[in-house]
Design a protein around this motif. Structure first.
Motif, PDB file in Angstrom:
ATOM      1  N   ARG A  90       0.836  -1.206   0.000  1.00  0.00           N
ATOM      2  CA  ARG A  90       0.000   0.000   0.000  1.00  0.00           C
ATOM      3  C   ARG A  90       0.870   1.255   0.000  1.00  0.00           C
ATOM      4  NH1 ARG A  90      -5.292  -0.600   1.124  1.00  0.00           N
ATOM      5  NH2 ARG A  90      -5.976  -2.705   1.603  1.00  0.00           N
ATOM      6  N   THR A  91       1.937   1.220   0.776  1.00  0.00           N
ATOM      7  CA  THR A  91       2.850   2.362   0.836  1.00  0.00           C
ATOM      8  C   THR A  91       3.514   2.585  -0.523  1.00  0.00           C
ATOM      9  OG1 THR A  91       3.241   1.999   3.189  1.00  0.00           O
ATOM     10  CG2 THR A  91       4.886   3.294   2.009  1.00  0.00           C
ATOM     11  N   MET A  92       3.942   1.513  -1.169  1.00  0.00           N
ATOM     12  CA  MET A  92       4.572   1.651  -2.489  1.00  0.00           C
ATOM     13  C   MET A  92       3.579   2.192  -3.512  1.00  0.00           C
ATOM     14  SD  MET A  92       7.716   0.974  -2.004  1.00  0.00           S
ATOM     15  CE  MET A  92       8.237   1.134  -3.708  1.00  0.00           C
ATOM     16  N   MET A  93       2.348   1.695  -3.491  1.00  0.00           N
ATOM     17  CA  MET A  93       1.348   2.184  -4.441  1.00  0.00           C
ATOM     18  C   MET A  93       1.015   3.653  -4.181  1.00  0.00           C
ATOM     19  SD  MET A  93       0.777   0.055  -6.798  1.00  0.00           S
ATOM     20  CE  MET A  93      -0.683   0.823  -7.520  1.00  0.00           C
ATOM     21  N   ALA A  94       0.964   4.071  -2.929  1.00  0.00           N
ATOM     22  CA  ALA A  94       0.736   5.488  -2.624  1.00  0.00           C
ATOM     23  C   ALA A  94       1.883   6.338  -3.176  1.00  0.00           C
ATOM     24  CB  ALA A  94       0.588   5.687  -1.119  1.00  0.00           C
ATOM     25  N   PRO A 106      -3.260  12.071 -14.980  1.00  0.00           N
ATOM     26  CA  PRO A 106      -4.558  11.925 -14.323  1.00  0.00           C
ATOM     27  C   PRO A 106      -5.051  10.500 -14.071  1.00  0.00           C
ATOM     28  CG  PRO A 106      -4.887  12.425 -16.635  1.00  0.00           C
ATOM     29  CD  PRO A 106      -3.388  12.472 -16.373  1.00  0.00           C
ATOM     30  N   LYS A 107      -4.425   9.494 -14.677  1.00  0.00           N
ATOM     31  CA  LYS A 107      -4.961   8.134 -14.568  1.00  0.00           C
ATOM     32  C   LYS A 107      -3.831   7.129 -14.449  1.00  0.00           C
ATOM     33  CE  LYS A 107      -8.089   4.966 -16.967  1.00  0.00           C
ATOM     34  NZ  LYS A 107      -8.871   4.748 -18.201  1.00  0.00           N
ATOM     35  N   LEU A 108      -4.029   6.131 -13.591  1.00  0.00           N
ATOM     36  CA  LEU A 108      -3.057   5.041 -13.421  1.00  0.00           C
ATOM     37  C   LEU A 108      -3.699   3.731 -13.851  1.00  0.00           C
ATOM     38  CD1 LEU A 108      -0.466   3.682 -12.447  1.00  0.00           C
ATOM     39  CD2 LEU A 108      -1.336   3.838 -10.125  1.00  0.00           C
ATOM     40  N   GLN A 109      -2.971   2.973 -14.632  1.00  0.00           N
ATOM     41  CA  GLN A 109      -3.429   1.662 -15.084  1.00  0.00           C
ATOM     42  C   GLN A 109      -2.371   0.632 -14.735  1.00  0.00           C
ATOM     43  OE1 GLN A 109      -6.109   2.969 -18.841  1.00  0.00           O
ATOM     44  NE2 GLN A 109      -4.075   2.359 -19.331  1.00  0.00           N
ATOM     45  N   LEU A 110      -2.801  -0.607 -14.602  1.00  0.00           N
ATOM     46  CA  LEU A 110      -1.864  -1.687 -14.346  1.00  0.00           C
ATOM     47  C   LEU A 110      -2.435  -2.973 -14.894  1.00  0.00           C
ATOM     48  CD1 LEU A 110      -3.125  -3.370 -11.653  1.00  0.00           C
ATOM     49  CD2 LEU A 110      -2.444  -1.210 -10.618  1.00  0.00           C
ATOM     50  N   LEU A 111      -1.561  -3.937 -15.070  1.00  0.00           N
ATOM     51  CA  LEU A 111      -1.951  -5.240 -15.589  1.00  0.00           C
ATOM     52  C   LEU A 111      -1.777  -6.282 -14.500  1.00  0.00           C
ATOM     53  CD1 LEU A 111       0.000  -5.010 -18.977  1.00  0.00           C
ATOM     54  CD2 LEU A 111      -2.431  -4.582 -18.612  1.00  0.00           C
ATOM     55  N   ARG A 113      -2.129 -10.572 -14.133  1.00  0.00           N
ATOM     56  CA  ARG A 113      -2.408 -11.835 -14.815  1.00  0.00           C
ATOM     57  C   ARG A 113      -3.710 -12.419 -14.285  1.00  0.00           C
ATOM     58  NH1 ARG A 113       3.110 -11.744 -14.212  1.00  0.00           N
ATOM     59  NH2 ARG A 113       4.207 -11.737 -16.193  1.00  0.00           N
ATOM     60  N   ARG A 114      -4.518 -12.978 -15.168  1.00  0.00           N
ATOM     61  CA  ARG A 114      -5.839 -13.499 -14.798  1.00  0.00           C
ATOM     62  C   ARG A 114      -5.775 -14.487 -13.639  1.00  0.00           C
ATOM     63  NH1 ARG A 114      -9.255 -11.562 -18.583  1.00  0.00           N
ATOM     64  NH2 ARG A 114      -8.453 -11.292 -20.680  1.00  0.00           N
ATOM     65  N   GLU A 115      -4.710 -15.282 -13.583  1.00  0.00           N
ATOM     66  CA  GLU A 115      -4.616 -16.307 -12.541  1.00  0.00           C
ATOM     67  C   GLU A 115      -4.150 -15.764 -11.191  1.00  0.00           C
ATOM     68  OE1 GLU A 115      -0.583 -16.315 -14.634  1.00  0.00           O
ATOM     69  OE2 GLU A 115      -2.671 -16.153 -15.296  1.00  0.00           O
ATOM     70  N   ASN A 116      -3.821 -14.475 -11.128  1.00  0.00           N
ATOM     71  CA  ASN A 116      -3.282 -13.906  -9.900  1.00  0.00           C
ATOM     72  C   ASN A 116      -4.386 -13.222  -9.082  1.00  0.00           C
ATOM     73  OD1 ASN A 116      -1.728 -12.845  -7.869  1.00  0.00           O
ATOM     74  ND2 ASN A 116      -0.125 -12.099  -9.244  1.00  0.00           N
ATOM     75  N   ALA A 117      -5.236 -14.040  -8.472  1.00  0.00           N
ATOM     76  CA  ALA A 117      -6.370 -13.515  -7.697  1.00  0.00           C
ATOM     77  C   ALA A 117      -5.905 -12.689  -6.503  1.00  0.00           C
ATOM     78  CB  ALA A 117      -7.262 -14.662  -7.243  1.00  0.00           C
ATOM     79  N   LYS A 118      -4.790 -13.065  -5.895  1.00  0.00           N
ATOM     80  CA  LYS A 118      -4.283 -12.335  -4.726  1.00  0.00           C
ATOM     81  C   LYS A 118      -3.924 -10.897  -5.109  1.00  0.00           C
ATOM     82  CE  LYS A 118      -0.687 -12.569  -1.165  1.00  0.00           C
ATOM     83  NZ  LYS A 118       0.479 -13.316  -0.673  1.00  0.00           N
ATOM     84  N   ALA A 119      -3.212 -10.724  -6.226  1.00  0.00           N
ATOM     85  CA  ALA A 119      -2.843  -9.373  -6.667  1.00  0.00           C
ATOM     86  C   ALA A 119      -4.085  -8.578  -7.056  1.00  0.00           C
ATOM     87  CB  ALA A 119      -1.866  -9.442  -7.834  1.00  0.00           C
ATOM     88  N   SER A 120      -5.010  -9.223  -7.749  1.00  0.00           N
ATOM     89  CA  SER A 120      -6.234  -8.535  -8.142  1.00  0.00           C
ATOM     90  C   SER A 120      -7.002  -8.038  -6.916  1.00  0.00           C
ATOM     91  CB  SER A 120      -7.106  -9.465  -8.982  1.00  0.00           C
ATOM     92  OG  SER A 120      -8.245  -8.786  -9.447  1.00  0.00           O
ATOM     93  N   GLN A 124      -7.839  -4.126  -5.956  1.00  0.00           N
ATOM     94  CA  GLN A 124      -9.232  -3.747  -5.736  1.00  0.00           C
ATOM     95  C   GLN A 124      -9.420  -3.137  -4.346  1.00  0.00           C
ATOM     96  OE1 GLN A 124     -11.963  -6.892  -6.904  1.00  0.00           O
ATOM     97  NE2 GLN A 124     -10.918  -7.115  -8.871  1.00  0.00           N
ATOM     98  N   SER A 125      -8.672  -3.623  -3.356  1.00  0.00           N
ATOM     99  CA  SER A 125      -8.771  -3.057  -2.005  1.00  0.00           C
ATOM    100  C   SER A 125      -8.257  -1.619  -1.958  1.00  0.00           C
ATOM    101  CB  SER A 125      -8.010  -3.921  -0.992  1.00  0.00           C
ATOM    102  OG  SER A 125      -6.615  -3.689  -1.056  1.00  0.00           O
ATOM    103  N   LEU A 126      -7.472  -1.229  -2.958  1.00  0.00           N
ATOM    104  CA  LEU A 126      -6.955   0.141  -3.055  1.00  0.00           C
ATOM    105  C   LEU A 126      -7.837   1.032  -3.926  1.00  0.00           C
ATOM    106  CD1 LEU A 126      -3.132  -0.572  -3.536  1.00  0.00           C
ATOM    107  CD2 LEU A 126      -4.334   0.044  -1.428  1.00  0.00           C
ATOM    108  N   GLY A 127      -8.955   0.479  -4.417  1.00  0.00           N
ATOM    109  CA  GLY A 127      -9.880   1.266  -5.226  1.00  0.00           C
ATOM    110  C   GLY A 127      -9.739   1.095  -6.725  1.00  0.00           C
ATOM    111  N   TYR A 128      -8.886   0.188  -7.172  1.00  0.00           N
ATOM    112  CA  TYR A 128      -8.742  -0.061  -8.608  1.00  0.00           C
ATOM    113  C   TYR A 128      -9.882  -0.956  -9.069  1.00  0.00           C
ATOM    114  CZ  TYR A 128      -4.196   2.097  -8.349  1.00  0.00           C
ATOM    115  OH  TYR A 128      -3.194   3.008  -8.166  1.00  0.00           O
ATOM    116  N   GLU A 129     -10.351  -0.706 -10.284  1.00  0.00           N
ATOM    117  CA  GLU A 129     -11.458  -1.469 -10.843  1.00  0.00           C
ATOM    118  C   GLU A 129     -11.027  -2.119 -12.148  1.00  0.00           C
ATOM    119  OE1 GLU A 129     -14.950   1.550  -9.302  1.00  0.00           O
ATOM    120  OE2 GLU A 129     -14.354   1.593 -11.388  1.00  0.00           O
TER     121      GLU A 129
END
Length: 147
Positions: A90-94, A106-111, A113-120, A124-129
């Motif tokens: 969270r600190t690194m993402m901030a 104005p916008k941040l995007q990231l990729l 991998r579909r199989e990485n549910a933990k990262a997703s 999402q807990s940081l507000g990414y959709e």
């Protein structure tokens, strides 16, 4: 969840080998990407950076950030497995978001991998959709598509 003290700064020449080891420990490297070359590319210009987070002087987290002037991208977000669960991701993402805001992006995007549910779930807990866009890719050096 306690947060360890984290000092964040751009990567130094002497950090490259330690960062690659961290990325390997976190399962971020892939055979088709040379992590040292990715680091060198990120360090080449003013539109990208590799931020390293240190706890007691030891690199325990990273995030590579860059932008095209309109959209920012983040890659290689890593937290040493022995230091996970302390809020370092969270600190690194901030820090990445602050870096992009300072650049006027104005916008941040990231990729993810579909199989990485933990990262997703983390993002999402940081507000990414999840975006409705479809990502397409092509190797410009003639390589076969990657899995």
């Amino acid at each position: 969840m306690p947060t360890a003290a984290l000092s964040i700064a751009p990567i130094a020449d002497s950090d490259v080998a330690d960062v690659v080891v961290l990325w390997q420990a976190c399962g971020l490297t892939r055979p088709w990407n040379d992590p040292s070359a990715d680091i060198a590319l990120a360090r080449r210009g003013p539109n990208s950076a590799l931020l390293v987070g240190r706890d007691a002087g030891v690199i325990v987290a990273t995030a590579m950030v860059g932008h095209d002037g309109h959209r920012g991208w983040v890659y290689y977000v890593a937290v040493d497995p022995a230091h996970q669960g302390k809020g370092l991701g969270r600190t690194m993402m901030a820090s990445v978001e602050d870096w992009l805001r300072a650049a006027g992006v104005p916008k941040l995007q990231l990729l993810v991998r579909r199989e990485n549910a933990k990262a997703s779930a983390f993002y999402q807990s940081l507000g990414y959709e999840e975006s409705t866009s479809v990502m397409l890719s092509k190797w410009l050096d003639g390589r076969d598509p990657t899995p």
